[in-house]
Design a protein around this motif. Structure first.
Motif, PDB file in Angstrom:
ATOM      1  N   ARG A   1      -6.718  -2.868  -5.959  1.00 34.42           N
ATOM      2  CA  ARG A   1      -7.457  -1.700  -5.453  1.00 34.42           C
ATOM      3  C   ARG A   1      -6.911  -0.389  -6.016  1.00 34.42           C
ATOM      4  N   TYR A   2      -5.724  -0.434  -6.642  1.00 39.25           N
ATOM      5  CA  TYR A   2      -5.101   0.786  -7.183  1.00 39.25           C
ATOM      6  C   TYR A   2      -5.285   0.815  -8.705  1.00 39.25           C
ATOM      7  N   GLU A   3      -6.450   1.286  -9.118  1.00 41.57           N
ATOM      8  CA  GLU A   3      -6.818   1.230 -10.533  1.00 41.57           C
ATOM      9  C   GLU A   3      -5.911   2.089 -11.406  1.00 41.57           C
ATOM     10  N   ASP A   4      -5.325   3.135 -10.835  1.00 40.69           N
ATOM     11  CA  ASP A   4      -4.482   4.042 -11.621  1.00 40.69           C
ATOM     12  C   ASP A   4      -3.025   3.585 -11.694  1.00 40.69           C
ATOM     13  N   LEU A   5      -2.711   2.479 -11.052  1.00 39.42           N
ATOM     14  CA  LEU A   5      -1.309   2.073 -10.965  1.00 39.42           C
ATOM     15  C   LEU A   5      -0.741   1.518 -12.284  1.00 39.42           C
ATOM     16  N   PRO A   6      -1.476   0.663 -12.999  1.00 39.25           N
ATOM     17  CA  PRO A   6      -0.901   0.097 -14.230  1.00 39.25           C
ATOM     18  C   PRO A   6      -0.610   1.171 -15.272  1.00 39.25           C
ATOM     19  N   VAL A   7       0.459   0.971 -16.044  1.00 41.71           N
ATOM     20  CA  VAL A   7       0.831   1.849 -17.151  1.00 41.71           C
ATOM     21  C   VAL A   7       0.593   1.090 -18.446  1.00 41.71           C
ATOM     22  N   GLU A   8      -0.115   1.732 -19.355  1.00 40.02           N
ATOM     23  CA  GLU A   8      -0.477   1.064 -20.610  1.00 40.02           C
ATOM     24  C   GLU A   8       0.767   0.546 -21.344  1.00 40.02           C
ATOM     25  N   GLY A   9       0.685  -0.695 -21.775  1.00 40.83           N
ATOM     26  CA  GLY A   9       1.790  -1.287 -22.527  1.00 40.83           C
ATOM     27  C   GLY A   9       2.858  -1.931 -21.678  1.00 40.83           C
ATOM     28  N   LEU A  10       2.709  -1.832 -20.341  1.00 37.16           N
ATOM     29  CA  LEU A  10       3.687  -2.443 -19.443  1.00 37.16           C
ATOM     30  C   LEU A  10       2.967  -3.297 -18.394  1.00 37.16           C
ATOM     31  N   PRO A  11       3.575  -4.394 -17.983  1.00 40.08           N
ATOM     32  CA  PRO A  11       2.940  -5.239 -16.961  1.00 40.08           C
ATOM     33  C   PRO A  11       3.153  -4.658 -15.566  1.00 40.08           C
ATOM     34  N   LEU A  12       2.340  -5.107 -14.621  1.00 41.57           N
ATOM     35  CA  LEU A  12       2.546  -4.745 -13.217  1.00 41.57           C
ATOM     36  C   LEU A  12       3.534  -5.693 -12.549  1.00 41.57           C
ATOM     37  N   GLU A  13       3.773  -6.832 -13.189  1.00 42.45           N
ATOM     38  CA  GLU A  13       4.690  -7.800 -12.611  1.00 42.45           C
ATOM     39  C   GLU A  13       5.428  -8.575 -13.690  1.00 42.45           C
ATOM     40  N   PHE A  14       6.563  -9.123 -13.310  1.00 43.43           N
ATOM     41  CA  PHE A  14       7.211 -10.178 -14.076  1.00 43.43           C
ATOM     42  C   PHE A  14       7.765 -11.161 -13.055  1.00 43.43           C
ATOM     43  N   LEU A  15       7.973 -12.402 -13.458  1.00 41.64           N
ATOM     44  CA  LEU A  15       8.336 -13.439 -12.504  1.00 41.64           C
ATOM     45  C   LEU A  15       9.832 -13.707 -12.502  1.00 41.64           C
ATOM     46  N   GLN A  16      10.374 -13.859 -11.288  1.00 39.89           N
ATOM     47  CA  GLN A  16      11.765 -14.285 -11.175  1.00 39.89           C
ATOM     48  C   GLN A  16      11.855 -15.751 -11.597  1.00 39.89           C
ATOM     49  N   ASN A  17      13.025 -16.163 -11.987  1.00 43.08           N
ATOM     50  CA  ASN A  17      13.232 -17.533 -12.419  1.00 43.08           C
ATOM     51  C   ASN A  17      13.429 -18.457 -11.223  1.00 43.08           C
ATOM     52  N   LYS A  18      13.470 -19.738 -11.509  1.00 39.75           N
ATOM     53  CA  LYS A  18      13.792 -20.717 -10.474  1.00 39.75           C
ATOM     54  C   LYS A  18      14.802 -21.707 -11.039  1.00 39.75           C
ATOM     55  N   GLU A  19      15.520 -22.365 -10.147  1.00 40.42           N
ATOM     56  CA  GLU A  19      16.547 -23.308 -10.566  1.00 40.42           C
ATOM     57  C   GLU A  19      16.592 -24.465  -9.585  1.00 40.42           C
ATOM     58  N   PRO A  20      17.122 -25.612  -9.996  1.00 44.55           N
ATOM     59  CA  PRO A  20      17.179 -26.757  -9.077  1.00 44.55           C
ATOM     60  C   PRO A  20      18.273 -26.606  -8.033  1.00 44.55           C
TER      61      PRO A  20
ATOM     62  N   ASP B   1       0.834  -1.210   0.000  1.00 44.85           N
ATOM     63  CA  ASP B   1       0.000   0.000   0.000  1.00 44.85           C
ATOM     64  C   ASP B   1       0.865   1.255   0.000  1.00 44.85           C
ATOM     65  N   ILE B   2       1.874   1.269   0.856  1.00 42.02           N
ATOM     66  CA  ILE B   2       2.712   2.464   0.986  1.00 42.02           C
ATOM     67  C   ILE B   2       3.538   2.683  -0.281  1.00 42.02           C
ATOM     68  N   ILE B   3       4.087   1.602  -0.844  1.00 42.11           N
ATOM     69  CA  ILE B   3       4.871   1.714  -2.092  1.00 42.11           C
ATOM     70  C   ILE B   3       4.006   2.274  -3.216  1.00 42.11           C
ATOM     71  N   ALA B   4       2.801   1.723  -3.363  1.00 47.21           N
ATOM     72  CA  ALA B   4       1.900   2.186  -4.427  1.00 47.21           C
ATOM     73  C   ALA B   4       1.577   3.671  -4.250  1.00 47.21           C
ATOM     74  N   ARG B   5       1.321   4.087  -3.032  1.00 42.84           N
ATOM     75  CA  ARG B   5       0.946   5.482  -2.778  1.00 42.84           C
ATOM     76  C   ARG B   5       2.145   6.427  -2.926  1.00 42.84           C
ATOM     77  N   GLN B   6       3.333   5.947  -2.577  1.00 43.08           N
ATOM     78  CA  GLN B   6       4.534   6.755  -2.826  1.00 43.08           C
ATOM     79  C   GLN B   6       4.659   7.070  -4.314  1.00 43.08           C
TER      80      GLN B   6
END
Length: 462
Positions: free
Chosen positions: A140-159, A103-108
């Protein structure tokens, strides 16, 4: 052809759908392990460093605002807070007034967008364990996403690899424990592999500010952005003076061989150099893990190296089940994102105030953050109002896990604004309105309660 262990690990990653860039990066480190690489940085190979302070740097207001308009923000958000007994994204932990880290990061960020007329995309690098909870909370933060960019990407994993022969471990009891994250150095691999790096460049962004989601001091500050843009550096890290609590942590140094800046982590320090690692007069600066990266420089470095930056190896030996020492010893191959400072010629360090480094690794840290040591204003930036940060040491038998910690502070954190230190041994529950002044120690052999409105004072108050 690779070794048998590498071939098995590669096949396992392919079957799990791991990105090809991540597989080749893992293979690079596997070969280093096979050749006996430890990633150690002996004290004899480095010199201490000095650096400019942000307090002494002049940054034009318009240049600062312009830099923010060309900046994107990435928050590392893959941690579950398992050391505090959590089983969901650590950033969902409540910090103040019902607000979580998220919440605080989004509002910052939303505040900075309005202040500077900036797009300032906010993107989280999640793990497969934190993605669903995080994305639900951000809904809950409808204004947060930027058009053409994702809100997340996933880190990889390894054995995880068996220490005895480097074969990928098999653990049918809990197959999830056969995997580990590759350390936060994976952010560069994931940026390239997901295509996000190219997307950011295509949309005109020049810089990215990368930091940890559990550090609320890591605000994409316009002044720091302006300094970085004006420096012309391809890569920079914010550093702080080490304190006694940082003795066991990593630090910056300069490599004698080629003069490059390096970040030496504890796991890269030979045992015989432990005393030098802890010497706060010799090695005075540690990393905030607040990074500023020139996106074009990053793309060029990755392209030249076929996607493998070649960050120093961190060989982390653990049990396959970290909570069960009887399970087999495994090696987790890790890299630190700050170690990229040695990859880029012309990398910079800048000393910042401790207010930009407020990490929460334990419930000791959480108590300080929830207390009145900090105010949070309309810009949602932490403002340290206490003269000094109190040292907190809570009895791990009763306070280590968040659920147990919360039970013992049912009315919220005590006032710590005038505290120097608080050490609690035994099982104490705190009532409403308790104040801690000076250096305070509590001891108990049975469950005890601090009555509401009590003033706990110690020698520093005398």
């Amino acid at each position: 052809m690779g070794s048998t262990g590498l071939n098995k690990a590669r096949a396992k990653m392919v079957e799990a759908g791991v990105d090809e860039v991540a597989i080749e990066t893992f293979a690079h480190y596997f070969r280093l392990l096979e050749h006996g690489e430890t990633g150690m940085i002996p004290e004899s190979s480095i010199d201490p460093v000095d650096m400019p302070s942000l307090d002494d740097v002049e940054v034009d207001d318009e240049a600062a605002a312009q830099a923010v308009r060309h900046t994107a923000v990435i928050k590392l958000n893959g941690g579950l807070g398992t050391s505090m007994g959590m089983d969901r994204a650590k950033s969902l932990l409540c910090v103040r007034r019902g607000l979580s880290f998220l919440d605080i990061i989004a509002r910052q960020v939303l505040h900075l967008r309005e202040q500077h007329g900036a797009t300032l995309p906010l993107i989280f690098m999640n793990s497969f364990r934190t993605s669903a909870d995080t994305m639900a909370a951000l809904g809950r933060y409808e204004d947060l996403p930027v058009e053409g960019l994702p809100l997340e990407f996933l880190q990889n994993k390894e054995p995880k690899l068996l220490e005895k022969d480097l074969a990928p471990v098999s653990y049918p009891k809990d197959p999830d424990l056969e995997w580990c994250p590759p350390g936060h150095g994976d952010v560069y691999t994931a940026l390239r592999g997901t295509g996000l790096l190219d997307q950011l460049l295509a949309q005109g962004f020049k810089y990215v500010f990368i930091s940890n989601s559990d550090n609320l001091g890591a605000v994409p500050d316009a002044r720091v952005a302006g300094w970085f843009a004006g420096s012309g550096a391809p890569f920079a890290i914010e550093a702080v003076r080490r304190t006694p609590s940082d003795r066991k942590g990593g630090h910056f140094a300069r490599r004698k061989q080629d003069g490059r800046l390096v970040l030496r982590e504890t796991a890269q320090t030979p045992a015989e150099d432990a005393e030098a690692l802890a010497d706060l007069d010799r090695h005075r600066f540690c990393s905030t893990n607040n990074l500023w990266v020139d996106l074009a420089a990053l793309k060029q470095a990755l392209d030249v190296r076929q996607g493998i930056l070649g960050l120093p190896l961190i060989r982390n030996v653990k049990n396959v089940d970290p909570g069960d020492p009887s399970t087999p010893k495994v090696i987790q191959v890790e890299t630190a994102m700050g170690a990229a400072i040695e990859v880029f010629e012309g990398s910079q360090l800048i000393e910042v105030g401790r207010d930009r480094f407020v990490p929460v690794k334990t419930t000791n840290d959480l108590l300080v953050l929830r207390s009145d040591v900090y105010d949070i204003g309309g810009d949602f930036v932490l403002d340290q109002v206490a003269d000094e940060l109190p040292f907190v040491d809570l009895d791990g038998s009763f306070y280590k896990l968040v659920r147990e910690f919360d039970k013992r502070f049912p009315e919220g954190a005590p006032s710590m604004r005038q505290a120097s230190s608080l050490k609690v041994e035994g099982d104490w529950t705190f009532g409403r309105g308790v104040r801690v002044v000076g250096d305070v120690e509590l001891e108990a052999t049975k469950a005890e309660r601090v009555a509401p409105d009590t003033v706990l004072s110690g020698p520093a108050d005398a």
